[in-house]
Design a protein around this motif. Sequence first.
Motif, short mmCIF file in Angstrom:
data_model
loop_
_atom_site.label_atom_id
_atom_site.label_comp_id
_atom_site.label_asym_id
_atom_site.label_seq_id
_atom_site.Cartn_x
_atom_site.Cartn_y
_atom_site.Cartn_z
N LYS A 1 -3.62 4.65 -14.30
CA LYS A 1 -2.30 5.05 -14.63
C LYS A 1 -1.31 5.99 -13.73
N GLU A 2 -2.09 7.07 -13.25
CA GLU A 2 -1.41 7.96 -12.34
C GLU A 2 -0.99 7.11 -10.87
N ILE A 3 -2.08 6.40 -10.43
CA ILE A 3 -2.06 5.61 -9.22
C ILE A 3 -0.85 4.50 -9.33
N LYS A 4 -0.81 3.95 -10.53
CA LYS A 4 0.30 3.01 -10.82
C LYS A 4 1.75 3.69 -10.71
N ALA A 5 1.73 4.80 -11.39
CA ALA A 5 2.90 5.47 -11.30
C ALA A 5 3.51 5.90 -9.94
N GLY A 6 2.52 6.08 -9.17
CA GLY A 6 2.76 6.38 -7.66
C GLY A 6 3.22 5.21 -6.81
N MET A 7 2.59 3.97 -7.27
CA MET A 7 2.95 2.85 -6.39
C MET A 7 4.17 2.28 -6.94
N LYS A 8 4.74 2.51 -8.03
CA LYS A 8 6.06 1.87 -8.56
C LYS A 8 7.06 2.49 -7.71
N ILE A 9 6.86 3.93 -7.14
CA ILE A 9 8.16 4.32 -6.61
C ILE A 9 8.52 3.38 -5.30
N ASN A 10 10.05 3.15 -5.52
CA ASN A 10 10.33 1.96 -4.57
C ASN A 10 10.00 2.44 -3.14
N ASN A 11 10.51 3.65 -2.64
CA ASN A 11 10.34 3.96 -1.14
C ASN A 11 8.82 4.20 -0.85
N ARG B 1 -3.48 -4.33 -6.15
CA ARG B 1 -2.02 -5.08 -5.98
C ARG B 1 -1.32 -4.85 -7.20
N LEU B 2 0.13 -4.33 -6.84
CA LEU B 2 0.86 -4.34 -7.87
C LEU B 2 2.08 -5.55 -7.74
N ARG B 3 2.19 -6.07 -8.77
CA ARG B 3 2.92 -7.36 -8.82
C ARG B 3 3.97 -7.26 -10.06
N SER B 4 5.16 -7.14 -9.61
CA SER B 4 6.27 -6.56 -10.85
C SER B 4 5.70 -5.52 -11.44
N ASN B 5 5.09 -5.46 -12.88
CA ASN B 5 4.54 -4.02 -13.30
C ASN B 5 3.03 -4.21 -13.72
N ASP B 6 2.73 -4.87 -12.97
CA ASP B 6 1.01 -5.36 -13.23
C ASP B 6 0.22 -4.77 -12.00
N LEU B 7 -0.63 -3.79 -12.48
CA LEU B 7 -1.47 -3.30 -11.47
C LEU B 7 -2.88 -4.00 -11.43
N LEU B 8 -3.31 -4.46 -10.49
CA LEU B 8 -4.69 -5.05 -10.68
C LEU B 8 -5.39 -4.55 -9.69
N GLN B 9 -6.87 -4.34 -9.88
CA GLN B 9 -7.76 -3.81 -8.97
C GLN B 9 -8.44 -4.91 -8.28
N LEU B 10 -8.20 -5.35 -7.01
CA LEU B 10 -8.85 -6.51 -6.58
C LEU B 10 -10.07 -6.22 -5.97
N SER B 11 -10.62 -5.22 -5.68
CA SER B 11 -11.86 -4.76 -5.21
C SER B 11 -12.80 -4.52 -6.27
N HIS B 12 -14.18 -4.51 -6.07
CA HIS B 12 -15.30 -4.07 -7.04
C HIS B 12 -16.05 -3.33 -6.26
N ASP B 13 -16.17 -2.18 -6.99
CA ASP B 13 -17.05 -0.82 -6.33
C ASP B 13 -18.65 -1.50 -6.44
N HIS B 14 -18.89 -1.13 -4.99
CA HIS B 14 -20.55 -1.16 -5.00
C HIS B 14 -21.15 -0.07 -4.89
N THR B 15 -21.25 0.22 -6.23
CA THR B 15 -21.85 1.58 -6.76
C THR B 15 -22.88 1.48 -7.79
N VAL B 16 -24.02 2.45 -8.15
CA VAL B 16 -24.77 2.33 -8.91
C VAL B 16 -23.90 2.32 -10.46
N LEU B 17 -22.94 3.35 -10.47
CA LEU B 17 -22.27 3.61 -11.77
C LEU B 17 -21.39 2.12 -11.78
N GLN B 18 -21.19 1.51 -11.03
CA GLN B 18 -20.38 0.23 -11.14
C GLN B 18 -21.30 -0.91 -11.79
N GLU B 19 -22.41 -0.83 -11.53
CA GLU B 19 -23.59 -1.62 -12.05
C GLU B 19 -23.90 -1.31 -13.52
#
Length: 265
Positions: A211-221, A133-151
């Motif tokens: 950071k790269e994902i946020k840059a894309g999400m901030k593009i208005n169109n 979720r991008l709210r104003s300038n704040d990007l938050l990952q809402l999901s939590h990966d179900h992976t061995v690495l995340q554990e």
Amino acid sequence: MSGENSLSYAVSARSVVGLIRAGNEDSALVHSNLLAVADGMGGHAGGEVASALAVKTLANLTPVLDSTSLDPDSAEDLLLNSLHDIDNEIGRVAHDNIDLTGMGTTLSALMLYGADGEKSVALLHIGDSRCYRLRSNDLLQLSHDHTVLQELLDQGVVTAEEALEHPQRSLLTQALMGEGSLAPVLMVYEVNPKDRFLLCSDGLSGVLSEKEIKAGMKINNRDEAVAYLIDAVYAAGAPDNVTIVIADADEGATRMPITFLGAAR
């Protein structure tokens, strides 16, 4: 039909094969009240079938979600229970076709519901597809990966830097495989007008940094935002299928019919 003064999703989305895979095992669903991304596994045919089954079974919810009389508790129960319907359907199809044995899929689904002025989003999540979720300038990952690495990350066994090259970074701890062994969690968040959401397969999140994902999400169109992220993944080699759904919570959004992308088309 206009959705004026009624908060709903305004959406741009694409699903592409990438530069290495032979076919697209991702599927997606977009609708005014429901979004979903599924990343299939189990070989080319199995992955395509599993992800398509996931989003098409989930699509059965959309007529009910369009009802103005649906209360929040009922909406949340419907979404949570849909996961078991999907898992059962994957199990049934795999049982009937030995070539599809072992197929499975991730699923991240984001439902917008509630009375006007009291809207919420509910996130149903299995696997390593992601929701941001991008709210104003704040990007938050809402999901939590179900992976061995995340554990391992959660336990402090590996650092974020070590995770980038970890050999088990794609090994899932939960997926929809028709086995009935799910521990689903439904996460509910308040939603504000102008919130922007991203659902994506790990073909995006596994290649680009936050950071790269946020840059894309901030593009208005939105269309340009999706194109920017797809282009960035291709520039980085696009080793996997890439599915991106960008949705704005918009009080003036036009109602959309349900649309499928990727393997579910």
